[in-house]
Design a protein around this motif. Structure first.
Motif, PDB file in Angstrom:
ATOM      1  N   LYS A  14       0.825  -1.213   0.000  1.00 36.03           N
ATOM      2  CA  LYS A  14       0.000   0.000   0.000  1.00 36.03           C
ATOM      3  C   LYS A  14       0.858   1.262   0.000  1.00 36.03           C
ATOM      4  O   LYS A  14       0.510   2.259  -0.648  1.00 36.03           O
ATOM      5  CB  LYS A  14      -0.950  -0.015   1.203  1.00 36.03           C
ATOM      6  CG  LYS A  14      -2.065  -1.037   1.086  1.00 36.03           C
ATOM      7  CD  LYS A  14      -3.030  -0.941   2.246  1.00 36.03           C
ATOM      8  CE  LYS A  14      -4.088  -2.041   2.169  1.00 36.03           C
ATOM      9  NZ  LYS A  14      -4.829  -1.995   0.893  1.00 36.03           N
ATOM     10  N   GLU A  17       2.192   1.692  -3.465  1.00 36.20           N
ATOM     11  CA  GLU A  17       1.076   2.143  -4.319  1.00 36.20           C
ATOM     12  C   GLU A  17       0.804   3.626  -4.090  1.00 36.20           C
ATOM     13  O   GLU A  17       0.564   4.383  -5.043  1.00 36.20           O
ATOM     14  CB  GLU A  17      -0.183   1.337  -4.006  1.00 36.20           C
ATOM     15  CG  GLU A  17      -0.137  -0.103  -4.498  1.00 36.20           C
ATOM     16  CD  GLU A  17      -1.354  -0.903  -4.061  1.00 36.20           C
ATOM     17  OE1 GLU A  17      -2.285  -0.295  -3.467  1.00 36.20           O
ATOM     18  OE2 GLU A  17      -1.375  -2.119  -4.285  1.00 36.20           O
ATOM     19  N   GLN A  18       0.858   4.047  -2.835  1.00 39.14           N
ATOM     20  CA  GLN A  18       0.610   5.448  -2.516  1.00 39.14           C
ATOM     21  C   GLN A  18       1.679   6.336  -3.128  1.00 39.14           C
ATOM     22  O   GLN A  18       1.379   7.409  -3.685  1.00 39.14           O
ATOM     23  CB  GLN A  18       0.583   5.621  -0.994  1.00 39.14           C
ATOM     24  CG  GLN A  18       0.018   6.950  -0.528  1.00 39.14           C
ATOM     25  CD  GLN A  18      -0.119   7.020   0.986  1.00 39.14           C
ATOM     26  OE1 GLN A  18       0.068   6.016   1.693  1.00 39.14           O
ATOM     27  NE2 GLN A  18      -0.420   8.194   1.487  1.00 39.14           N
ATOM     28  N   GLN A  19       2.925   5.902  -3.058  1.00 36.33           N
ATOM     29  CA  GLN A  19       4.007   6.665  -3.686  1.00 36.33           C
ATOM     30  C   GLN A  19       3.801   6.789  -5.193  1.00 36.33           C
ATOM     31  O   GLN A  19       3.974   7.877  -5.767  1.00 36.33           O
ATOM     32  CB  GLN A  19       5.349   5.977  -3.420  1.00 36.33           C
ATOM     33  CG  GLN A  19       5.975   6.286  -2.089  1.00 36.33           C
ATOM     34  CD  GLN A  19       7.427   5.849  -2.081  1.00 36.33           C
ATOM     35  OE1 GLN A  19       7.747   4.710  -1.798  1.00 36.33           O
ATOM     36  NE2 GLN A  19       8.306   6.768  -2.428  1.00 36.33           N
ATOM     37  N   VAL A  55       5.565   9.870   2.698  1.00 38.76           N
ATOM     38  CA  VAL A  55       5.231   8.456   2.519  1.00 38.76           C
ATOM     39  C   VAL A  55       6.504   7.622   2.440  1.00 38.76           C
ATOM     40  O   VAL A  55       6.588   6.532   3.016  1.00 38.76           O
ATOM     41  CB  VAL A  55       4.365   8.244   1.255  1.00 38.76           C
ATOM     42  CG1 VAL A  55       4.119   6.756   1.016  1.00 38.76           C
ATOM     43  CG2 VAL A  55       3.034   8.975   1.391  1.00 38.76           C
ATOM     44  N   TRP A 123       2.574   3.321 -11.956  1.00 36.67           N
ATOM     45  CA  TRP A 123       1.542   3.206 -10.922  1.00 36.67           C
ATOM     46  C   TRP A 123       0.709   1.938 -11.139  1.00 36.67           C
ATOM     47  O   TRP A 123       0.493   1.155 -10.213  1.00 36.67           O
ATOM     48  CB  TRP A 123       0.670   4.459 -10.949  1.00 36.67           C
ATOM     49  CG  TRP A 123      -0.491   4.468 -10.002  1.00 36.67           C
ATOM     50  CD1 TRP A 123      -0.571   3.841  -8.784  1.00 36.67           C
ATOM     51  CD2 TRP A 123      -1.734   5.152 -10.180  1.00 36.67           C
ATOM     52  NE1 TRP A 123      -1.786   4.091  -8.195  1.00 36.67           N
ATOM     53  CE2 TRP A 123      -2.520   4.898  -9.034  1.00 36.67           C
ATOM     54  CE3 TRP A 123      -2.252   5.962 -11.186  1.00 36.67           C
ATOM     55  CZ2 TRP A 123      -3.808   5.414  -8.886  1.00 36.67           C
ATOM     56  CZ3 TRP A 123      -3.512   6.486 -11.029  1.00 36.67           C
ATOM     57  CH2 TRP A 123      -4.288   6.210  -9.899  1.00 36.67           C
TER      58      TRP A 123
END
Length: 206
Positions: A14, A17-19, A55, A123
């Protein structure tokens, strides 16, 4: 016990993914800034870069405190770093343009658009890593193809830039523009690195 390890794996996934999502948003803002030169867009990009840095700091802290990771610790660290570098260079591109009073060129706009598309592929590649590694590999390959197109436009831009200086003022402007192009090229290099790491992770897991 299995659920405990699974939660650890999900946490790293996660965060990566956020990065990747923040990197895509940063490149989207870069495209918007080159189209508008709006100071508010520049500020929004700067905030996005800071959010991405936070993050990454959290990910590194978790990495230092966690024994079980979803894939090699070195790969997690390297993928996180390369994705973060992409949005860093997007931000420094705008900073250099503001400091040096450089106006966007069609070459810059083309490069930024390609970088945005590549960031989207990275992404999507990150999102597909856990359950669809072959699809992740497809996205990584698309990202690399886009980064190659960036390098082609970059070389074209630099060749055009140095095609015929007229006076000292023109030379100064050339050097300013060259600095901005360099930041965009560095963003492409880091995106290419991220795509390579995704491909390496897929190979190791299949």
């Amino acid at each position: 016990m299995f659920r405990f390890f699974k939660r650890k794996e999900d946490k790293f996934q996660k965060l990566i993914e956020q990065q990747a999502a923040l990197s895509f948003e940063g490149l989207r803002l870069l495209v918007k800034y080159l189209d508008t030169t709006d100071p508010e867009v520049a500020e929004e990009l700067s905030l996005k870069e800071k959010e991405a840095d936070e993050v990454r700091r959290i990910l590194i802290d978790e990495l230092n405190r966690t024994f079980v990771t979803p894939f090699d610790r070195e790969d997690i660290f390297a993928l996180s770093r390369s994705i973060d570098d992409v949005v860093d260079y997007a931000d420094t591109t705008v900073m250099e343009m503001v400091i040096l009073n450089v106006q966007a060129t069609p070459y810059m706009q083309r490069i930024a658009s390609l970088l945005k598309d590549a960031a989207y592929e990275i992404w999507q590649g990150v999102l597909r890593l856990p359950k669809n590694p072959n699809v992740a590999l497809d996205h990584a390959q698309r990202a690399k193809a886009l980064e190659n197109r960036v390098e082609a436009v970059y070389r074209e831009a630099v060749a055009d830039l140095f095609s015929g200086p007229e006076d000292i003022h023109h030379v100064v402007e050339m050097l300013k523009m060259r600095e901005v192009y360099r930041h965009l090229s560095n963003a492409a290099d880091r995106g290419d690195e991220a795509a390579n790491i995704i491909a390496d992770i897929v190979v190791k897991r299949t």
